[in-house]
Structure formats: structure tokens, C-alpha cells
Design a protein around this motif. Structure first.
Motif, short mmCIF file in Angstrom:
data_model
loop_
_atom_site.label_atom_id
_atom_site.label_comp_id
_atom_site.label_asym_id
_atom_site.label_seq_id
_atom_site.Cartn_x
_atom_site.Cartn_y
_atom_site.Cartn_z
N GLU A 55 3.02 4.07 -1.29
CA GLU A 55 2.80 3.46 -1.98
C GLU A 55 1.83 2.83 -1.41
OE1 GLU A 55 4.31 2.96 -5.13
OE2 GLU A 55 6.13 4.56 -4.67
N GLY A 56 0.73 3.09 -2.64
CA GLY A 56 -0.63 1.92 -2.75
C GLY A 56 -2.05 2.43 -1.84
N GLY A 57 -1.48 3.97 -1.13
CA GLY A 57 -3.28 4.47 -0.73
C GLY A 57 -3.08 4.21 0.38
N ALA A 58 -2.28 4.01 1.46
CA ALA A 58 -1.85 3.34 3.12
C ALA A 58 -1.26 4.40 3.29
CB ALA A 58 -1.06 1.93 3.33
N PHE A 59 -2.32 4.52 4.68
CA PHE A 59 -1.34 5.95 6.01
C PHE A 59 -0.57 5.50 6.78
CE2 PHE A 59 -2.00 8.78 9.74
CZ PHE A 59 -0.86 10.02 8.61
N GLN A 60 -0.80 3.86 7.21
CA GLN A 60 0.13 3.82 8.45
C GLN A 60 0.35 4.23 9.31
OE1 GLN A 60 3.46 1.85 6.68
NE2 GLN A 60 1.99 0.47 4.59
N PRO A 61 -0.66 4.54 9.77
CA PRO A 61 -0.79 5.69 11.37
C PRO A 61 0.34 5.13 12.31
CG PRO A 61 -2.74 4.28 11.19
CD PRO A 61 -2.71 3.81 10.33
N GLN A 62 0.43 3.70 12.32
CA GLN A 62 1.60 3.05 12.97
C GLN A 62 2.65 2.88 12.61
OE1 GLN A 62 0.23 2.96 16.55
NE2 GLN A 62 -1.57 3.20 16.04
N GLY A 63 2.80 2.96 11.54
CA GLY A 63 3.91 2.43 10.81
C GLY A 63 5.71 4.09 11.10
N THR A 64 6.49 3.90 10.90
CA THR A 64 7.65 4.30 11.78
C THR A 64 7.78 5.77 10.41
OG1 THR A 64 8.54 2.43 12.06
CG2 THR A 64 10.20 4.48 11.66
N LEU A 65 8.09 6.96 11.20
CA LEU A 65 8.24 7.76 10.65
C LEU A 65 9.50 8.11 9.98
CD1 LEU A 65 6.81 10.17 8.79
CD2 LEU A 65 7.44 11.76 11.40
N THR A 66 10.13 7.84 8.89
CA THR A 66 11.59 8.01 8.32
C THR A 66 12.11 9.74 8.47
OG1 THR A 66 11.25 8.85 5.77
CG2 THR A 66 11.63 6.16 6.73
N ARG A 67 13.27 9.82 8.58
CA ARG A 67 14.19 11.31 8.47
C ARG A 67 13.51 11.93 7.12
NH1 ARG A 67 19.56 11.18 9.36
NH2 ARG A 67 19.84 9.61 9.31
#
Length: 88
Positions: A55-67
Motif C-alpha cells: 500500500e502506498g507504492g512501497a516495495f520494502q525489499p527488507q520486509g517480510t514476505l507473507t505466505r
């Protein structure tokens, strides 16, 4: 026949050198992506509309990938975006 196959093979090899970055989505945190090792892969997956970002157009490369996000990516890659979205 051999000349035709050679021409097709040469064309495929030449097209593989072209990058797909022209259709890639611009994420709001693209400055953190540009230094990443996988920036080209992100551009290709975005251009193929397999990944959309958060949401908001961010990619967040270090974020957690959910199932759920991983399932969506796999389904879009295997079935195509239209068919995968029709599954719900």
C-alpha cells in the motif's frame, strides 16, 4: 529449414539481451532498491505485473514476505496473472 531455425535462434538470443525496465513500476522507496543486487529482477517482475508492492507504492525489499504474497507470486508465475486472479 536449417536457415530458418538458425534465424529464429539468433532472434531469440538477441531479444534476450533487451531489458524490460521500461515497463517497470516506480516504487516510492526505489532508492533502497537501486543498490540491491536484485534490482533487475524486481524491474522484470514488476513489468510482468507479478509484483505490485505494498500500500502506498512501497516495495520494502527488507520486509517480510507473507505466505499469501508468496502464493500470489507463485500462482502468477505459473498460471499467468489473469488466471491466477480469477482463482480468488
Amino acid at each position: 529449414m536449417k536457415k530458418f531455425l538458425s534465424l529464429v535462434l539468433a532472434l531469440v538470443m538477441a531479444m534476450s539481451l533487451v531489458t524490460v525496465s521500461a515497463g517497470a513500476k516506480d516504487f516510492t522507496d526505489s532508492d533502497s532498491i537501486s543498490g540491491e543486487d536484485y534490482a533487475e529482477a524486481i524491474d522484470v517482475m514488476s513489468a510482468l505485473q507479478i509484483i505490485d508492492g505494498y500500500e502506498g507504492g512501497a516495495f520494502q525489499p527488507q520486509g517480510t514476505l507473507t505466505r499469501g504474497a508468496a502464493a500470489k507470486i507463485i500462482a502468477c508465475m505459473m498460471l499467468g496473472k489473469t488466471t491466477a486472479e480469477a482463482l480468488g
